[in-house]
Design an enzyme around this catalytic site. Structure first.
Site, mmCIF file in Angstrom:
data_model
loop_
_atom_site.group_PDB
_atom_site.id
_atom_site.type_symbol
_atom_site.label_atom_id
_atom_site.label_comp_id
_atom_site.label_asym_id
_atom_site.label_seq_id
_atom_site.Cartn_x
_atom_site.Cartn_y
_atom_site.Cartn_z
ATOM 1 N N TYR A 142 0.827 -1.211 0.000
ATOM 2 C CA TYR A 142 0.000 0.000 0.000
ATOM 3 C C TYR A 142 0.865 1.266 0.000
ATOM 4 O O TYR A 142 0.461 2.293 -0.544
ATOM 5 C CB TYR A 142 -0.892 0.048 1.251
ATOM 6 C CG TYR A 142 -2.207 -0.662 1.120
ATOM 7 C CD1 TYR A 142 -2.271 -2.042 0.965
ATOM 8 C CD2 TYR A 142 -3.407 0.048 1.179
ATOM 9 C CE1 TYR A 142 -3.488 -2.693 0.867
ATOM 10 C CE2 TYR A 142 -4.629 -0.600 1.089
ATOM 11 C CZ TYR A 142 -4.662 -1.971 0.934
ATOM 12 O OH TYR A 142 -5.870 -2.608 0.841
ATOM 13 N N LYS A 189 3.389 -14.936 3.034
ATOM 14 C CA LYS A 189 3.677 -15.733 1.834
ATOM 15 C C LYS A 189 5.192 -15.939 1.802
ATOM 16 O O LYS A 189 5.888 -15.568 0.856
ATOM 17 C CB LYS A 189 3.149 -14.993 0.586
ATOM 18 C CG LYS A 189 3.213 -15.774 -0.707
ATOM 19 C CD LYS A 189 2.226 -16.937 -0.789
ATOM 20 C CE LYS A 189 2.465 -17.728 -2.076
ATOM 21 N NZ LYS A 189 1.652 -18.955 -2.133
ATOM 22 N N ASP A 221 -2.505 -18.247 0.963
ATOM 23 C CA ASP A 221 -3.440 -19.046 0.143
ATOM 24 C C ASP A 221 -4.104 -20.126 0.994
ATOM 25 O O ASP A 221 -5.312 -20.333 0.938
ATOM 26 C CB ASP A 221 -2.740 -19.627 -1.099
ATOM 27 C CG ASP A 221 -1.395 -20.284 -0.800
ATOM 28 O OD1 ASP A 221 -0.916 -20.204 0.346
ATOM 29 O OD2 ASP A 221 -0.810 -20.883 -1.731
ATOM 30 N N ASP A 245 -6.424 -7.031 4.188
ATOM 31 C CA ASP A 245 -7.545 -6.422 3.468
ATOM 32 C C ASP A 245 -8.389 -7.513 2.820
ATOM 33 O O ASP A 245 -9.609 -7.549 2.963
ATOM 34 C CB ASP A 245 -7.004 -5.458 2.406
ATOM 35 C CG ASP A 245 -8.129 -4.816 1.604
ATOM 36 O OD1 ASP A 245 -9.118 -4.378 2.222
ATOM 37 O OD2 ASP A 245 -8.015 -4.772 0.364
ATOM 38 N N ASP A 249 -12.359 -9.263 4.201
ATOM 39 C CA ASP A 249 -13.584 -9.299 3.379
ATOM 40 C C ASP A 249 -14.092 -10.734 3.304
ATOM 41 O O ASP A 249 -15.283 -11.000 3.445
ATOM 42 C CB ASP A 249 -13.319 -8.797 1.950
ATOM 43 C CG ASP A 249 -13.654 -7.315 1.778
ATOM 44 O OD1 ASP A 249 -13.496 -6.554 2.759
ATOM 45 O OD2 ASP A 249 -14.063 -6.916 0.671
HETATM 46 C C1 IPM Z 1 -10.573 -1.204 3.723
HETATM 47 C C2 IPM Z 1 -10.743 -0.653 2.336
HETATM 48 C C3 IPM Z 1 -9.564 0.260 2.011
HETATM 49 C C4 IPM Z 1 -8.293 -0.578 2.055
HETATM 50 C C5 IPM Z 1 -9.682 1.016 0.690
HETATM 51 C C6 IPM Z 1 -10.971 1.814 0.598
HETATM 52 C C7 IPM Z 1 -8.503 1.903 0.446
HETATM 53 O O1 IPM Z 1 -10.893 -1.671 1.407
HETATM 54 O O2 IPM Z 1 -10.535 -0.408 4.691
HETATM 55 O O3 IPM Z 1 -10.490 -2.422 3.888
HETATM 56 O O4 IPM Z 1 -7.923 -1.211 1.051
HETATM 57 O O5 IPM Z 1 -7.652 -0.581 3.099
HETATM 58 MN MN MN Z 2 -10.992 -3.656 2.282
#
Ligand code: IPM
Ligand code: MN
Length: 363
Positions: A142, A189, A221, A245, A249
């Site tokens: 990032y 990784k 993975d 990240d 999700d």
């Molecule tokens: C999160 C989001 C952010 C990230 C984006 C919006 C930059 O996906 O907070 O998880 O990738 O960190």
């Molecule tokens: Mn995210």
């Protein structure tokens, strides 16, 4: 207690869900006799539209004077469809994290029993899942060097970690594990990446200071697969910015929906609290977004930034009762819930606020 809370609703459903987080904080202040002042500021696409800057100076000025930040979401499809745009909403969030030194992103993934059937994962696999992610937030690919070269024919982003960056997040994760089931799963990784080998080496050294905590290493993975196959085998997950990240999700499905997952970003200064979901322009303006991630982020704010554990517990209990009473937003609706009542964003917030009154007597 008297506190100043900065509110950054941001883009898309950000303002819709944040309104409910604020509603709950106001109710808490009223019930428990606190005084919270709320100051609003711009970030993301909304800020670009009016100032040309995704994180205006005025916003930063407000943040450094505040006691905590409640944040919504940033993003807009116009940027997703046009990768050439140089000024982008997400830069506002990333700069804010970096400038405020928010290197530890804490994402609890706990399944409310009532949502056992809302997930796409089988209930018998899910039941009892309780994971907490520690995602490093100000390093990695990032923030590593990035650019274009070879006459714009090549682009690169650098995955980079320093020992110091790994150590400080690792300590936080290990300390948290000591208060839980005493297991840390570090995800990297290291079979391919040099930065992951430094990550693993450093985590092993930190682990030596916590002999009561069991350390397990997984490649990212394999971790992605195991999260869905046996979520109960995880307690504390420690990982880098990019892997964290992606995995959180994925892990949100363990909690039934992305709309349920709250997060806290902490570090050197102030704490920032936000849902893990994005701006969701596909449902923006429809009033159907799940506000519970923002409400639960407010609970984290009360607990971590203000040390108001009772108040935080009251919020979580009120959410639990709301779910128990059959109230759902569409993302967590399922056919198993008897007397299920589908609510819009606003009404869902109202139901939580109403239950806070009852819960406050118990805690
Ligand atoms: C999160 C989001 C952010 C990230 C984006 C919006 C930059 O996906 O907070 O998880 O990738 O960190
Ligand atoms: Mn995210």
């Amino acid at each position: 207690m008297k506190k100043n809370i900065a509110v950054l609703p941001g883009d898309g459903i950000g303002s819709e869900v944040t309104a409910e987080g604020v509603k709950v904080l106001k109710k808490i202040a009223q019930i428990f006799g606190h005084h919270f002042d709320f100051d609003y500021a711009l970030i993301g696409h909304e800020a670009i539209r009016t100032t040309g800057n995704p994180l205006p100076d005025e916003t930063m000025k407000l943040l450094v004077q505040s006691d905590a930040i409640l944040f919504g979401a940033v993003g807009h499809p116009m940027y997703d469809n046009d990768p050439a745009l140089k000024v982008r909403p997400e830069q506002g969030l990333l700069r804010m994290r970096k400038e405020l030194g928010l290197y530890a992103n804490i994402r609890p993934v706990k399944l409310f029993d009532e949502l056992l059937h809302a997930s796409s994962i089988k209930p018998e696999i899910l039941k009892g899942s309780d994971i907490i992610f520690f995602r490093e937030l100000t390093g990695d690919v990032y923030f590593g060097e990035k650019g274009r070269k070879d006459n714009n024919q090549t682009a690169y982003d650098t995955m980079i970690y320093s020992r110091h960056e790994v150590e400080r997040i690792a300590h936080i994760a290990f300390r948290a594990a000591q208060t839980r089931r005493k297991k840390v799963t570090s995800v990297d990784k290291a079979n391919v990446l040099e930065s992951s080998r430094l990550w693993r080496e450093t985590v092993q050294q930190v682990a030596a200071q916590y002999p009561d905590v069991q350390l397990e290493h997984l490649f990212v993975d394999a971790a992605a697969m195991k999260l869905i196959r046996s979520p109960r085998s995880f307690d504390v997950v420690l990982t880098g910015n990019l892997f964290g990240d992606i995995l959180t999700d994925e892990a949100s499905e363990i909690a039934g929906s992305m709309g349920m997952l709250a997060s806290a970003s902490i570090g050197d200064t102030i704490g920032l609290y936000e849902p893990i979901h994005g701006s969701a322009h596909d449902i923006t303006g429809k009033g159907i977004a799940n506000p519970l991630a923002s409400v639960l982020s407010a609970a984290l704010l009360l607990d971590i930034s203000f040390g108001l554990k009772q108040e935080a517990d009251a919020v979580i209990r009120a959410v639990e009762m709301t779910l128990k009473d059959g109230y759902r937003t569409v993302d967590i609706a399922d056919s198993h819930t008897p007397k299920e009542k589908i609510l819009n964003t606003h009404k869902m917030g109202d139901e939580v606020a109403v239950r806070l009154e009852k819960v406050a007597v118990e805690v």
